[in-house]
Enzyme design. Structure first.
Site, PDB file in Angstrom:
ATOM      1  N   ASP A   1       0.828  -1.389  -0.169  1.00  0.00           N
ATOM      2  CA  ASP A   1       0.231   0.026  -0.032  1.00  0.00           C
ATOM      3  C   ASP A   1       0.890   1.467   0.118  1.00  0.00           C
ATOM      4  O   ASP A   1       0.502   2.283  -0.793  1.00  0.00           O
ATOM      5  CB  ASP A   1      -0.804  -0.088   1.276  1.00  0.00           C
ATOM      6  CG  ASP A   1      -2.103  -1.168   1.208  1.00  0.00           C
ATOM      7  OD1 ASP A   1      -2.202  -1.515  -0.146  1.00  0.00           O
ATOM      8  OD2 ASP A   1      -2.567  -1.148   2.188  1.00  0.00           O
TER       9      ASP A   1
ATOM     10  N   HIS B   1      24.577  -2.552 -12.478  1.00  0.00           N
ATOM     11  CA  HIS B   1      24.183  -3.863 -11.327  1.00  0.00           C
ATOM     12  C   HIS B   1      22.789  -4.038 -11.237  1.00  0.00           C
ATOM     13  O   HIS B   1      22.087  -5.263 -11.269  1.00  0.00           O
ATOM     14  CB  HIS B   1      24.840  -3.374 -10.005  1.00  0.00           C
ATOM     15  CG  HIS B   1      24.610  -4.110  -9.114  1.00  0.00           C
ATOM     16  ND1 HIS B   1      24.683  -5.641  -8.772  1.00  0.00           N
ATOM     17  CD2 HIS B   1      23.717  -3.959  -7.868  1.00  0.00           C
ATOM     18  CE1 HIS B   1      24.285  -6.044  -7.894  1.00  0.00           C
ATOM     19  NE2 HIS B   1      23.730  -5.020  -6.848  1.00  0.00           N
TER      20      HIS B   1
END
Length: 469
Positions: free
Chosen positions: A212, A323
């Site tokens: 949420d 990365h």
């Protein structure tokens, strides 16, 4: 009720999850949130019954459940009252042997766990440059049976508790190492890793309140939700319903901060780019967390609302070898379906180490780690081989992923941050957002600033197992 591990977005306040959360250890479904942590790595020296008695009593007295962790989090949010020490226990396959339990009970998902990290060098590409176990730090060269993790916001409280546990455990085990982790934060209070970049911004989320919050922050392009089965498996030695555990990978990773910064400067010079942009091309985010796939400068912050197919299909903004793109393609994986790709994710719980000099005469100083900086990398998953090892082998250290090109000079290169192939030169965009997929690229070898110092594979069992040993 038996919990369905395919469930996502679970509401922890609902009664049907009560038993699961009481039986599950903390820090798996959600980070414990403490600033300081000590990790005690032990080798058992007593017989099975004596060991079982100690673990059973320690678990009943000290080990924190997921339920207690969440309750303390709620109390802190509502009243600002900090929680207490968080404690957990994880066992290696050799540790289960020492308890007189057969690790073969873990089944197919536990095959990698049963073999242990030292015996899994073949699972990574031959190009991988992890040092052999004989070159690891001495505490990790032999068998490690168990890790007891303790965490608190007070360094003094934690140090006292670690000392108490170290003395108490001497009746059953030898203390091989105590690793101190300290959360690093930037000026805004956001967690960063030793190179200075926002860390752990994009994590698989299991709980409704966390999901949420992402929605409130406008996250709709990327779905961070994950089913419980991404991280949980049935505990094979527990006899209570809804008793789950999780496989834990631990790797102590030294980070060469000076070398990394020098490498960023060299890369910036080669590309005629700014140092902040060069660093962002390595990591995939600027230091403040701004995704480099969204813009060529910082300022947006650690947003999680992006995906590569829509914003950066050919990698001329965020290189394929950056990365965060190597480790999580966000639906852009050319060889796996979106569902399969999402099933490879890991739940990271790492913490920096070596932030403060070790006190004079301390065990850490005697082991030669004073002044060294790095990450106590830890991650949870339901299958080490399918998740952590797959990411390392097939994505991070594979110079031909995601562009399966065997032509010299056209390969992707390995992960610029944690890849360890000294000859896998990456291809970098000469100009952000304007270079083609193959043309307009410059070859440059960036990497080898992160080195393994030791580690092991563990299983973090259910509390119902630990309390009833």
């Amino acid at each position: 009720m038996t919990i369905n591990l395919g469930e996502t977005n679970i509401d922890p306040t609902r009664p049907e999850y009560g038993r699961m959360l009481e039986n599950l250890q903390s820090n798996i479904l959600k980070p414990h949130g403490r600033k300081e942590s000590d990790h005690l790595f032990l080798r058992f020296t007593a017989g099975p019954e004596t060991i079982r008695t100690w673990i059973r009593e320690f678990a009943r007295r000290e080990v924190t459940s997921a339920r207690k962790q969440l309750d303390e989090t709620d109390t802190y949010r509502q009243r600002g009252a900090p929680g207490g020490i968080v404690a957990s226990v994880s066992l290696s396959a050799k540790g289960y042997d020492a308890l007189g339990l057969v690790a073969g009970a873990f089944g197919d998902s536990g095959r990698t766990f049963r073999e242990g990290m030292k015996n899994r060098a073949f699972s990574l590409l031959a190009r991988n440059r992890d040092p052999p176990p004989s070159e690891w730090e001495e505490p990790y060269r032999g068998d490690v049976h168990v890790v007891v993790s303790l965490a608190d916001n007070s360094a003094e409280v934690l140090e006292a508790k670690a000392r108490e546990v170290s003395e108490d455990v001497q009746e059953i085990a030898e203390v091989l190492a105590i690793e101190r982790g300290t959360v690093l934060r930037n000026a805004k209070g956001e967690a960063i890793e030793p190179f200075g970049y926002i860390d752990a911004r994009s994590q698989p989320l299991f709980l409704k309140p966390d999901l949420d919050l992402e929605k409130e922050q406008g996250v709709d392009a990327w779905d961070p939700s994950a089913p419980l089965g991404l991280v949980l498996v049935n505990d094979p030695f527990a006899h209570e319903e809804d008793s789950f555990g999780s496989y834990l990978v631990f790797r102590k990773l030294r980070q060469d901060v000076d070398g990394f910064n020098a490498g960023v400067r060299a890369l910036a010079s080669s590309l005629s780019a700014s140092e902040p942009l060069a660093g962002a091309l390595v990591v995939g985010r600027f230091k403040d967390g701004t995704p480099v796939t969204l813009q060529a400068s910082d300022g947006v912050g650690a947003v999680n609302n992006f995906e590569y197919l829509r914003e950066d299909r050919i990698g001329n903004r965020c290189p394929f070898h950056a990365h965060i793109r190597k480790a999580n393609q966000r639906g852009a994986n050319p060889f796996l379906s979106a569902e399969e790709e999402r099933g490879r994710r890991i739940v990271r719980r790492g913490v920096p180490y070596g932030i403060r000099p070790a006190p004079s005469g301390s065990s850490r100083e005697e082991r030669g780690t004073a002044g060294e900086t790095g990450l106590l990398f830890m991650c949870f998953q339901s299958d080490i081989g399918r998740q952590f090892e797959f990411i390392q082998r097939a994505w991070v250290d594979n110079p031909n992923f995601p562009e399966l090109l065997l032509i010299p000079g056209l390969n992707t290169g390995d992960d610029a941050l944690i890849g360890q192939h000294p000859r896998a030169l990456q291809r970098w965009p000469k100009e952000w957002g304007k270079s083609g997929r193959f043309l307009g690229r410059r070859r440059f070898n960036f990497g080898d600033y992160v080195r393994l110092r030791g580690g092991e594979y563990f299983f973090t069992p259910s509390l119902s197992f630990l309390r009833n040993l």
